[in-house]
Write a protein that holds these residues in place. Structure first.
Motif, PDB file in Angstrom:
ATOM      1  N   MET A   1       4.243  10.585   9.162  1.00  0.00           N
ATOM      2  CA  MET A   1       3.526  11.114  10.452  1.00  0.00           C
ATOM      3  C   MET A   1       1.763  11.122  10.231  1.00  0.00           C
ATOM      4  N   ILE A   2       1.351  10.801   9.712  1.00  0.00           N
ATOM      5  CA  ILE A   2      -0.019  10.543   9.272  1.00  0.00           C
ATOM      6  C   ILE A   2      -0.099   9.308  10.405  1.00  0.00           C
TER       7      ILE A   2
ATOM      8  N   HIS B   1       1.282   7.748  -6.145  1.00  0.00           N
ATOM      9  CA  HIS B   1       0.417   8.712  -6.436  1.00  0.00           C
ATOM     10  C   HIS B   1       0.132   9.708  -5.984  1.00  0.00           C
ATOM     11  N   GLY B   2       2.048   9.982  -5.057  1.00  0.00           N
ATOM     12  CA  GLY B   2       2.223  11.207  -4.753  1.00  0.00           C
ATOM     13  C   GLY B   2       2.765  11.650  -3.423  1.00  0.00           C
ATOM     14  N   LEU B   3       2.244  10.297  -2.271  1.00  0.00           N
ATOM     15  CA  LEU B   3       2.591  10.646  -1.071  1.00  0.00           C
ATOM     16  C   LEU B   3       4.157  10.490  -1.275  1.00  0.00           C
TER      17      LEU B   3
ATOM     18  N   LEU C   1       0.918  -1.165   0.362  1.00  0.00           N
ATOM     19  CA  LEU C   1       0.042   0.004  -0.119  1.00  0.00           C
ATOM     20  C   LEU C   1       0.809   1.436   0.118  1.00  0.00           C
ATOM     21  N   LYS C   2       1.944   1.223   0.774  1.00  0.00           N
ATOM     22  CA  LYS C   2       2.595   2.219   0.743  1.00  0.00           C
ATOM     23  C   LYS C   2       3.458   2.702  -0.904  1.00  0.00           C
TER      24      LYS C   2
END
Length: 137
Positions: free
Chosen positions: A29-30, A20-22, A13-14
């Motif tokens: 941090m999230i 997608h740009g994360l 998932l990472k």
């Protein structure tokens, strides 16, 4: 926390989030904020219900000292989950090792602390600070 992080790694998932740009910083941090918020709510409810029931552990100790202790405990727990997640690629193995660690450290800690409580040469003032709810004769 450990199984959540390993599940994200197992399902890739990472990598999908990176596509997608994360970036890595906001991702960690999230996750940290989510785990901290969840643990903080749990600890607040733990202290509230312990105080309402009248457990001496909560009523005899100052709440500000408890807050600092729980804050440190939450951060250590999150950091340990982040660190341990790097060693696992399967959720099942991470879950088994996590349960063995929790139960094993609890049993080992209780077993070792039991000898200090019964030992008459060990200073009882240290134990009264360590275990304020434990009455030492």
């Amino acid at each position: 926390m450990l199984t959540y992080l390993v599940y994200e790694k197992q399902q890739k998932l990472k990598i999908m989030m990176k596509m997608h740009g994360l970036k890595d910083g906001p991702y960690w941090m999230i996750n940290y904020a989510y785990f901290f918020g969840l643990s903080a709510v749990y600890m607040i409810l733990f202290v509230i219900f312990g105080s309402l029931i009248g457990l001496r552990l909560f009523t005899k100790n100052d709440y500000s000292i408890q807050f600092v202790f729980y804050l440190i405990h939450i951060n250590v727990q999150i950091v340990l989950a982040f660190f341990a997640s790097s060693f696992f690629s399967s959720v099942k193995i991470a879950t088994v090792v996590g349960y063995i660690y929790v139960f094993g450290s609890g049993l080992l800690g209780g077993f070792l602390l039991h000898f200090f409580i019964e030992d008459t040469s060990f200073p009882s003032t240290f134990l009264s600070y360590l275990l304020p709810a434990y009455k030492i004769n």
